[in-house]
Write an enzyme that holds these catalytic residues in place. Sequence first.
Site, PDB file in Angstrom:
ATOM      1  N   HIS A   1       9.252 -39.388  74.182  1.00 24.84           N
ATOM      2  CA  HIS A   1       8.512 -38.427  73.733  1.00 24.84           C
ATOM      3  C   HIS A   1       8.317 -38.444  72.212  1.00 24.84           C
ATOM      4  O   HIS A   1       9.083 -39.223  71.653  1.00 24.84           O
ATOM      5  CB  HIS A   1       8.881 -37.038  74.207  1.00 24.84           C
ATOM      6  CG  HIS A   1      10.301 -36.718  74.008  1.00 24.84           C
ATOM      7  ND1 HIS A   1      11.329 -37.251  74.486  1.00 24.84           N
ATOM      8  CD2 HIS A   1      10.879 -35.855  72.966  1.00 24.84           C
ATOM      9  CE1 HIS A   1      12.433 -36.676  73.974  1.00 24.84           C
ATOM     10  NE2 HIS A   1      12.243 -35.928  72.988  1.00 24.84           N
TER      11      HIS A   1
ATOM     12  N   GLU B   1      16.160 -32.132  76.873  1.00 25.65           N
ATOM     13  CA  GLU B   1      15.781 -31.278  75.865  1.00 25.65           C
ATOM     14  C   GLU B   1      14.590 -30.338  76.542  1.00 25.65           C
ATOM     15  O   GLU B   1      13.586 -30.729  77.272  1.00 25.65           O
ATOM     16  CB  GLU B   1      15.031 -32.105  74.727  1.00 25.65           C
ATOM     17  CG  GLU B   1      15.759 -32.526  73.947  1.00 25.65           C
ATOM     18  CD  GLU B   1      15.182 -33.311  72.826  1.00 25.65           C
ATOM     19  OE1 GLU B   1      13.832 -33.479  72.865  1.00 25.65           O
ATOM     20  OE2 GLU B   1      15.681 -34.279  72.228  1.00 25.65           O
TER      21      GLU B   1
ATOM     22  N   HIS C   1      14.015 -38.024  57.467  1.00 23.05           N
ATOM     23  CA  HIS C   1      14.238 -36.842  58.057  1.00 23.05           C
ATOM     24  C   HIS C   1      15.678 -36.906  58.758  1.00 23.05           C
ATOM     25  O   HIS C   1      15.659 -37.732  59.692  1.00 23.05           O
ATOM     26  CB  HIS C   1      13.380 -35.780  58.343  1.00 23.05           C
ATOM     27  CG  HIS C   1      12.435 -36.145  59.554  1.00 23.05           C
ATOM     28  ND1 HIS C   1      13.033 -36.107  60.769  1.00 23.05           N
ATOM     29  CD2 HIS C   1      11.218 -36.821  59.308  1.00 23.05           C
ATOM     30  CE1 HIS C   1      12.017 -36.551  61.717  1.00 23.05           C
ATOM     31  NE2 HIS C   1      11.030 -36.565  60.727  1.00 23.05           N
TER      32      HIS C   1
ATOM     33  N   HIS D   1      10.989 -41.084  70.248  1.00 22.32           N
ATOM     34  CA  HIS D   1      12.310 -41.069  70.576  1.00 22.32           C
ATOM     35  C   HIS D   1      12.700 -41.012  71.901  1.00 22.32           C
ATOM     36  O   HIS D   1      11.910 -40.248  72.526  1.00 22.32           O
ATOM     37  CB  HIS D   1      13.325 -40.356  69.383  1.00 22.32           C
ATOM     38  CG  HIS D   1      13.458 -38.813  69.769  1.00 22.32           C
ATOM     39  ND1 HIS D   1      12.504 -38.192  69.790  1.00 22.32           N
ATOM     40  CD2 HIS D   1      14.421 -38.219  70.399  1.00 22.32           C
ATOM     41  CE1 HIS D   1      12.870 -36.769  70.025  1.00 22.32           C
ATOM     42  NE2 HIS D   1      14.017 -36.720  70.634  1.00 22.32           N
TER      43      HIS D   1
ATOM     44  N   HIS E   1      11.765 -32.598  78.603  1.00 21.65           N
ATOM     45  CA  HIS E   1      11.849 -33.873  78.286  1.00 21.65           C
ATOM     46  C   HIS E   1      13.331 -34.343  78.769  1.00 21.65           C
ATOM     47  O   HIS E   1      14.337 -34.018  77.831  1.00 21.65           O
ATOM     48  CB  HIS E   1      11.670 -34.514  76.913  1.00 21.65           C
ATOM     49  CG  HIS E   1      10.412 -34.088  76.292  1.00 21.65           C
ATOM     50  ND1 HIS E   1      10.234 -33.552  75.083  1.00 21.65           N
ATOM     51  CD2 HIS E   1       8.980 -34.005  77.058  1.00 21.65           C
ATOM     52  CE1 HIS E   1       8.732 -33.319  74.836  1.00 21.65           C
ATOM     53  NE2 HIS E   1       8.246 -33.622  76.219  1.00 21.65           N
TER      54      HIS E   1
END
Length: 462
Positions: A399, A369, A320, A363, A393
């Site tokens: 995470h 974020e 995705h 990742h 994060h």
Amino acid sequence: MSEQARKTAEGLEYLTGFGNEHSSEAVPGALPLGRNSPQRAPLGLYAEQLSGSAFTEPRTHNRRSWLYRIRPSAVHPPFTRIDNGALRTGPFTEMAADPNRLRWNPLPDPAPGTDFLAGLWTLGGNGDAAQRTGMAIHLYAANAPMVDRVFSTSDGELLIVPERGGLLLRTELGLLAVRPGEVALIPRGVRFRVELLDTDSGTGTGDGAADGGDTGAGRSAPARGYVCENYGQPFELPNLGPIGANGLAAARDFRAPVAAYETPELLDRPTEVVNKFCGNLWSATYDHSPLDVVAWHGTHVPYVYDLRRFNVLGSISYDHPDPSIFTVLTSPSDTPGLAGVDFVVFAPRWLVGEDTFRPPYFHRNVMSEYMGLIEGAYDAKAEGFVPGGGSLHNMMSAHGPDRETFDRASAAELKPQKIDDGLAFMFETRWPITATAQAAGADHLQRRYDDVWQGLQRHFRA
């Protein structure tokens, strides 16, 4: 008052389109034709330009509106400093930037009589408001309307993301209603007042006295949500590149207000005007309401957008795309492709990838974020991430899905799957987000967030 606000919201009309050169007049003939500043403006009004960008910025990025108002904004007494409450502004120097992953439960319900401005609470941010770079993340919790006072910030634009309870935003340019599942943007410098749309069933924390004496079903229910204060370039729609001409957020789905000015009984009533300037709150009491614009035209306007209209794109083969494919709005920086702030939504969507781990992958990222949850559940976190809460994060912190989500997704039958039980979003920024002292020490900070990844065992076999 909530019942009155709700009825007002239900009857609102809007102008549509993002970045359009809109025009509107509350009284026919109030908007001059053929010029912006005639010798005598129509109907005895005053002409005034509100610029959200430098005069010489490119036309495609220039934000300005001409306002035709009952009194010019220059008519006011001196401003004086007032207490900042729980609001904080960049540069964020109270605490060291923290590389640890952090997660918070929702803000506690506020004390009775707390309006939107009093209920703003800063979680953290980056950059420098005086240099017009960076951003701040605020939360809000309110149970009373703003009465006889309005607010604006000179430091940036405000992207408001309700999670519980709808808001009626009375701005200089007109009225907007924004409910959970929608977002509203108030441009830099635009004054506004917030009323609450929902009424309490009688079991909440609202206080009738704080709501103009309403009791029972007329009492405001607590409202709660998130705010991104963007110090940098105004939010714009992202370029679509190879996607083509359509997809993601459609320009026509953004709604701007039609001109509306204060009711006669409020026009000449003393009004407190609170301005956030270089991180501090300043107050002046006018002998009138500044929400007195009878007509306007331009591009520096507030708007509301329904996140459920976001056209989600994704893979129809395997894997995705990166979460940047879910960008609703972006604030560009001086580096192409590197946003000062991105606003990203994880809206209902189909997952159909073959031989694909379908939740968000593990990742580490050069961007930082902050994620919030408007409703339901987030597909990467089975437990602990609740509506009204949020996680941070920072750049290069590892995470991804928690152990329960990883185990379930690794064993799932890969048939077409509809994700429709949650609505999450992300404020993503180029710089680390430094938490405020109040956020780092908050009772609602989850002290053992790291535990969600414990139990991810070694499966490797050579």
